[in-house]
Design a protein around this motif. Sequence first.
Motif, PDB file in Angstrom:
ATOM      1  N   UNK A  16     -10.299  -0.428  -4.530  1.00  0.00           N
ATOM      2  CA  UNK A  16     -10.655   0.751  -4.765  1.00  0.00           C
ATOM      3  C   UNK A  16      -9.394   1.641  -5.071  1.00  0.00           C
ATOM      4  N   UNK A  17      -8.328   1.018  -4.459  1.00  0.00           N
ATOM      5  CA  UNK A  17      -6.928   1.837  -4.698  1.00  0.00           C
ATOM      6  C   UNK A  17      -6.227   1.272  -5.951  1.00  0.00           C
ATOM      7  N   UNK A  48       0.879  -1.114   0.041  1.00  0.00           N
ATOM      8  CA  UNK A  48       0.042  -0.125  -0.137  1.00  0.00           C
ATOM      9  C   UNK A  48       0.898   1.249  -0.185  1.00  0.00           C
ATOM     10  N   UNK A  49       2.154   1.126   0.346  1.00  0.00           N
ATOM     11  CA  UNK A  49       2.827   2.168   0.377  1.00  0.00           C
ATOM     12  C   UNK A  49       3.609   2.206  -0.997  1.00  0.00           C
ATOM     13  N   UNK A 108      -3.553   5.063   1.215  1.00  0.00           N
ATOM     14  CA  UNK A 108      -3.477   4.217   2.478  1.00  0.00           C
ATOM     15  C   UNK A 108      -2.063   3.931   2.892  1.00  0.00           C
ATOM     16  N   UNK A 120       2.133   1.643  -3.958  1.00  0.00           N
ATOM     17  CA  UNK A 120       0.979   1.556  -5.308  1.00  0.00           C
ATOM     18  C   UNK A 120       1.509   2.241  -6.794  1.00  0.00           C
ATOM     19  N   UNK A 160     -15.690   3.046  -0.701  1.00  0.00           N
ATOM     20  CA  UNK A 160     -14.513   3.629  -0.332  1.00  0.00           C
ATOM     21  C   UNK A 160     -13.878   4.398  -1.405  1.00  0.00           C
ATOM     22  N   UNK A 161     -13.098   5.444  -1.263  1.00  0.00           N
ATOM     23  CA  UNK A 161     -12.450   6.406  -2.024  1.00  0.00           C
ATOM     24  C   UNK A 161     -11.128   5.880  -2.130  1.00  0.00           C
ATOM     25  N   UNK A 162     -10.462   6.555  -3.302  1.00  0.00           N
ATOM     26  CA  UNK A 162      -9.231   6.222  -3.370  1.00  0.00           C
ATOM     27  C   UNK A 162      -8.261   7.246  -2.729  1.00  0.00           C
ATOM     28  N   UNK A 163      -7.710   6.796  -1.521  1.00  0.00           N
ATOM     29  CA  UNK A 163      -6.754   7.640  -0.850  1.00  0.00           C
ATOM     30  C   UNK A 163      -5.236   6.926  -0.454  1.00  0.00           C
ATOM     31  N   UNK A 168     -15.513  -6.057   2.902  1.00  0.00           N
ATOM     32  CA  UNK A 168     -15.696  -4.616   2.460  1.00  0.00           C
ATOM     33  C   UNK A 168     -14.233  -4.159   2.639  1.00  0.00           C
ATOM     34  N   UNK A 190     -13.080  -4.520  -0.942  1.00  0.00           N
ATOM     35  CA  UNK A 190     -13.487  -3.627  -1.860  1.00  0.00           C
ATOM     36  C   UNK A 190     -12.553  -2.418  -1.777  1.00  0.00           C
ATOM     37  N   UNK A 191     -12.567  -1.971  -0.531  1.00  0.00           N
ATOM     38  CA  UNK A 191     -11.715  -0.637  -0.391  1.00  0.00           C
ATOM     39  C   UNK A 191     -10.407  -1.137  -0.818  1.00  0.00           C
ATOM     40  N   UNK A 212     -14.071   3.252   6.137  1.00  0.00           N
ATOM     41  CA  UNK A 212     -12.845   3.160   5.607  1.00  0.00           C
ATOM     42  C   UNK A 212     -11.790   2.938   6.542  1.00  0.00           C
TER      43      UNK A 212
END
Lengths: 290, 301
Positions: free
Chosen positions: A54-55, A22-23, B43, A25, B38-41, A47, A50-51, B202
């Motif tokens: 979204x990334x 995640x750091x 993370x 991407x 969830x938005x793209x932020x 969920x 799904x988050x 989130x």
Amino acid sequence: MKNTIRDRVGLGWRRELAVGILSHLDRIDVVEVIADDFFDAGRDERRALRTLAAQTTLVLHGVSLGLASSVPVDTKLLEKTAKLCEEVEPEYWSEHLAFVRGGGVEIGHLTAPPRTDATIEGAASNLERARAVVGSAPLVENIATLIDPPGSDYDEIDWINSIMDSAPCGLLLDLHNLHANATNFGYDEMEFLKRLPAERIVAAHLAGGKWVEALGERRLLDDHLHDVPDAVYRLLTELAALALHPLTVILERDGAYPPIEVLLSQLDRAREALAEGRLRQFERIEKEAA
Amino acid sequence: MNPFDLRGPEFLLFYFCFSLVVIFTITILRRRAESGPAPKIDLGDPYLIAYLRGGEQEALGVAVISLVDRGMLVMNDQVIRCADHVTRDMVKHPIEYEVLKKFGDPGEAHSIFKDDNLKSMFRPYRDKLERAGLMPDADVRRDRRMRLLLALMALGVVGVIKIVFGLSLGKPVGFLVVMMIAAMVIAAFTTFKRLTARGKETLADVTNLYSGLRTRVNSLSPGSASAELAMFAAVFGVAALATTPFGYARTLFPQATSSSSCGSSCGSSDSSSSCGSSDGGSSSDGGGGCGGGGCGGCGSS
């Protein structure tokens, strides 16, 4: 000539690698998630998936269907796959050309089935059922094996091609599995690669392995615990030279995790291998055009 | 049936149920209005995650822990200072740079919580999270106020009518007044949440995605995995570090960690933070360097 084919390179999602993935991407184009980990997951876990989706671009990878079997795939597992695909909307999903259960017993391992007409027909039938239930056919992945499956009538390449001929699905080519099998059973891995239908290879897996003793011989075990060997990058270059469409390449690592920088450097090396293959492809096309 | 004809205890029961319905309704309406995918932020940014979870204080705590682990801040009990070897180009994150600058002069770790300049560094984070729908922006706050106003009107009108009736008949209304005020306070409390429903979800998702850190943190050694340490502190809180190999958090922020796990040992130096004297000794390992003196690079530019 400029390389205009947008290949993508990514990593298999493992919770241990969450921070690293995640750091970074910006250096990881796609993340592959093991679908089975979420089949029975609660609402919160799904969920969270799904988050994650979204990334970044997310693909699902199954390990428990046992497609390459004369036994029909468990409908419940297919329905779970379908539900997960519906929720996460992966770019694609994939499964192994392996069997994982027999006579009601779960083997707990991806096992190479006997390469026979029965398993070809069974795989084709299972792939059709998977497509019908899930809504899309999976990419199928070649597996590694330490023993040549007894009772086989086909060699591996003919068996895979027969399944590909009888089922409209793409191929997830595991290059380390290919390398390991070629090493263990003494065939030419480049020739094997060239005999596959390049136009149907959508994605590739990279991994590492180690040498083990099996049946009194030295065998290469695909354990996903070691760095990707040079031979696998050479296969990736060859694949990129053959395939005319964009490829998705996933690095699999299941343990003995090194610092994320090590894995990222392997992704960079995969990009270099792809770029080299694409260059060769363009040079070949230009030469043919001239 | 006219509820205002109910006798005192029966009306109190009715009003209790009515209050529950009103509070439940505004809660559901708020969640529906503020939920979403969830938005793209980013993370991977521990300061963003820490800010989402606990605001400036948590994010600043994470910055201090991370900088101590990387040897850029050295600690002597609760007092920390910028390490001698640190230069401006060693940190890329502006928050980390400002924290280092602050501790160009030695000070207690928790003094950062009172530094308005440092707190103002998080305004862009707030804006980003508002834009992503994870924290309430002006529109969301306006909608919340509107819903609360309607709820208070409903609770107030019903309560006041009965109070007027009661007073005109010489009946006691004290319980009803208390109940009405309590219902209004609870309605306000459930309305003005720091995060939106989407933000709360989130945050739960982030915690879930990083759940592997809970077990992994105990296998990390100080100074070797700062990114994971920072993310652990961001996701689970500085307080959660008290029982990990990064127990110096307990020394730096005894109040933050006191509710977590430390008992009688709170405030005492552990192996990673014990210092004998201020002699400007080594400051390269996380939490191990001790000594006085100024900060060469970060406090002066």
